[in-house]
Design a protein around this motif. Structure first.
Motif, PDB file in Angstrom:
ATOM      1  N   ALA A 293       0.810  -1.234   0.000  1.00 22.96           N
ATOM      2  CA  ALA A 293       0.000   0.000   0.000  1.00 22.96           C
ATOM      3  C   ALA A 293       0.841   1.282   0.000  1.00 22.96           C
ATOM      4  O   ALA A 293       0.626   2.154  -0.852  1.00 22.96           O
ATOM      5  CB  ALA A 293      -0.967  -0.032   1.180  1.00 22.96           C
ATOM      6  N   PRO A 294       1.842   1.419   0.867  1.00 18.75           N
ATOM      7  CA  PRO A 294       2.619   2.676   0.863  1.00 18.75           C
ATOM      8  C   PRO A 294       3.459   2.851  -0.409  1.00 18.75           C
ATOM      9  O   PRO A 294       3.920   3.957  -0.697  1.00 18.75           O
ATOM     10  CB  PRO A 294       3.513   2.555   2.102  1.00 18.75           C
TER      11      PRO A 294
ATOM     12  N   LEU B  37       1.748  -6.545  -9.257  1.00 17.23           N
ATOM     13  CA  LEU B  37       1.917  -5.935  -7.931  1.00 17.23           C
ATOM     14  C   LEU B  37       0.802  -4.915  -7.658  1.00 17.23           C
ATOM     15  O   LEU B  37       0.302  -4.818  -6.535  1.00 17.23           O
ATOM     16  CB  LEU B  37       3.294  -5.272  -7.814  1.00 17.23           C
ATOM     17  N   LEU B  38       0.380  -4.190  -8.717  1.00 13.65           N
ATOM     18  CA  LEU B  38      -0.731  -3.236  -8.547  1.00 13.65           C
ATOM     19  C   LEU B  38      -2.027  -3.983  -8.213  1.00 13.65           C
ATOM     20  O   LEU B  38      -2.794  -3.560  -7.351  1.00 13.65           O
ATOM     21  CB  LEU B  38      -0.908  -2.398  -9.807  1.00 13.65           C
TER      22      LEU B  38
ATOM     23  N   GLY C   2      -7.024  -2.124  -2.252  1.00 15.05           N
ATOM     24  CA  GLY C   2      -7.832  -0.977  -2.677  1.00 15.05           C
ATOM     25  C   GLY C   2      -7.809  -0.702  -4.168  1.00 15.05           C
ATOM     26  O   GLY C   2      -8.721  -0.047  -4.692  1.00 15.05           O
ATOM     27  N   VAL C   3      -6.806  -1.206  -4.884  1.00 20.31           N
ATOM     28  CA  VAL C   3      -6.688  -0.851  -6.318  1.00 20.31           C
ATOM     29  C   VAL C   3      -7.834  -1.443  -7.138  1.00 20.31           C
ATOM     30  O   VAL C   3      -8.428  -0.765  -7.970  1.00 20.31           O
ATOM     31  CB  VAL C   3      -5.321  -1.291  -6.881  1.00 20.31           C
ATOM     32  N   LEU C   4      -8.177  -2.694  -6.877  1.00 16.07           N
ATOM     33  CA  LEU C   4      -9.281  -3.310  -7.634  1.00 16.07           C
ATOM     34  C   LEU C   4     -10.537  -3.443  -6.788  1.00 16.07           C
ATOM     35  O   LEU C   4     -11.370  -4.312  -7.017  1.00 16.07           O
ATOM     36  CB  LEU C   4      -8.857  -4.680  -8.179  1.00 16.07           C
ATOM     37  N   ALA C   5     -10.664  -2.521  -5.786  1.00 14.14           N
ATOM     38  CA  ALA C   5     -11.875  -2.566  -4.939  1.00 14.14           C
ATOM     39  C   ALA C   5     -13.079  -2.097  -5.755  1.00 14.14           C
ATOM     40  O   ALA C   5     -12.917  -1.350  -6.722  1.00 14.14           O
ATOM     41  CB  ALA C   5     -11.672  -1.619  -3.751  1.00 14.14           C
ATOM     42  N   GLY C   6     -14.304  -2.622  -5.404  1.00 16.52           N
ATOM     43  CA  GLY C   6     -15.500  -2.151  -6.107  1.00 16.52           C
ATOM     44  C   GLY C   6     -15.561  -2.706  -7.518  1.00 16.52           C
ATOM     45  O   GLY C   6     -14.819  -3.604  -7.886  1.00 16.52           O
ATOM     46  N   GLN C   7     -16.413  -2.076  -8.330  1.00  8.92           N
ATOM     47  CA  GLN C   7     -16.605  -2.648  -9.676  1.00  8.92           C
ATOM     48  C   GLN C   7     -15.345  -2.412 -10.508  1.00  8.92           C
ATOM     49  O   GLN C   7     -14.761  -1.341 -10.465  1.00  8.92           O
ATOM     50  CB  GLN C   7     -17.824  -2.033 -10.355  1.00  8.92           C
ATOM     51  N   HIS C   8     -14.935  -3.467 -11.201  1.00  9.97           N
ATOM     52  CA  HIS C   8     -13.729  -3.272 -12.014  1.00  9.97           C
ATOM     53  C   HIS C   8     -13.837  -4.005 -13.344  1.00  9.97           C
ATOM     54  O   HIS C   8     -12.929  -4.708 -13.768  1.00  9.97           O
ATOM     55  CB  HIS C   8     -12.457  -3.651 -11.265  1.00  9.97           C
ATOM     56  N   GLY C   9     -15.031  -3.790 -14.000  1.00  8.30           N
ATOM     57  CA  GLY C   9     -15.202  -4.348 -15.343  1.00  8.30           C
ATOM     58  C   GLY C   9     -14.103  -3.841 -16.268  1.00  8.30           C
ATOM     59  O   GLY C   9     -13.608  -4.560 -17.149  1.00  8.30           O
TER      60      GLY C   9
END
Ligand code: HEM
Length: 150
Positions: A7-8, A76-77, A82-89
């Motif tokens: 995260a950092p 790594l991303l 948090g990077v792919l949180a929620g909708q990620h179509g």
């Protein structure tokens, strides 16, 4: 699954991801262009042998390492909280375009081997058209990841 320790480092990883993909794209744009001109060089000529050296170095020293780095920092991303949180179509469409780009990399490598072994039979026109493929895929990838339309 995500790794909290990433995260950092999120922005550093993303910066490294963008630098690697720029280098990868540079190689995928330039190699087919070299093939267009290589088609005009007679087999065995000094010019043809020089193109072989340029193509080998560009593929092995820049394009392939950049492919590996783009995938490494991209994964790594994905593992960063948090990077792919929620909708990620958007990410599914992006990944499909990236897999096609990776396939194109494979084709570019195969075409280089044909030139290396003096058995290229494809035309200048073929490589000019092929040169447009990474452009279309780049447009799709960048719109998906920056705009995130769905
Ligand atoms: C190889 C597999 C790849 C994976 C797994 C991947 C994954 C990702 C992820 C998860 C992000 C972070 C998105 C965010 O911060 O919201 C990202 C950012 C980005 N990716 Fe990739 N990517 C890959 C390849 C590529 C390629 C090939 C390109 C371009 C040709 C690319 C261009 C970008 C750009 C420009 C960003 C920054 C977007 C922004 O800051 O808003 N990626 N990538």
């Amino acid at each position: 699954m995500t790794i909290a320790a990433l995260a950092p480092l999120y922005l550093w990883i993303k910066a490294a991801h963008i630098v690697s993909m720029v280098a990868w794209m540079a190689g995928l744009f330039y190699l087919p262009r070299l093939y267009v001109y290589h088609c005009t060089a007679p087999v065995g000529s000094e010019m043809s042998e020089r193109f072989k050296v340029m193509e080998r170095r560009l593929l092995r020293q820049i394009t392939t390492p950049a492919l590996i780095a783009t995938w490494l920092f991209g994964i790594l991303l994905v593992l960063t909280p948090g990077v792919l949180a929620g909708q990620h179509g958007w990410f599914h469409v992006k990944l499909l375009a990236v897999l096609l780009l990776t396939g194109f990399h494979g084709a570019v490598s195969r075409w280089r081997r044909d030139f290396m072994e003096d058995r290229n039979t494809r035309t200048e026109r073929f490589y000019r058209i092929a040169n447009e493929i990474p452009t279309v895929l780049l447009l799709i990838i960048v719109v998906m990841v920056v705009v995130k339309p769905f």
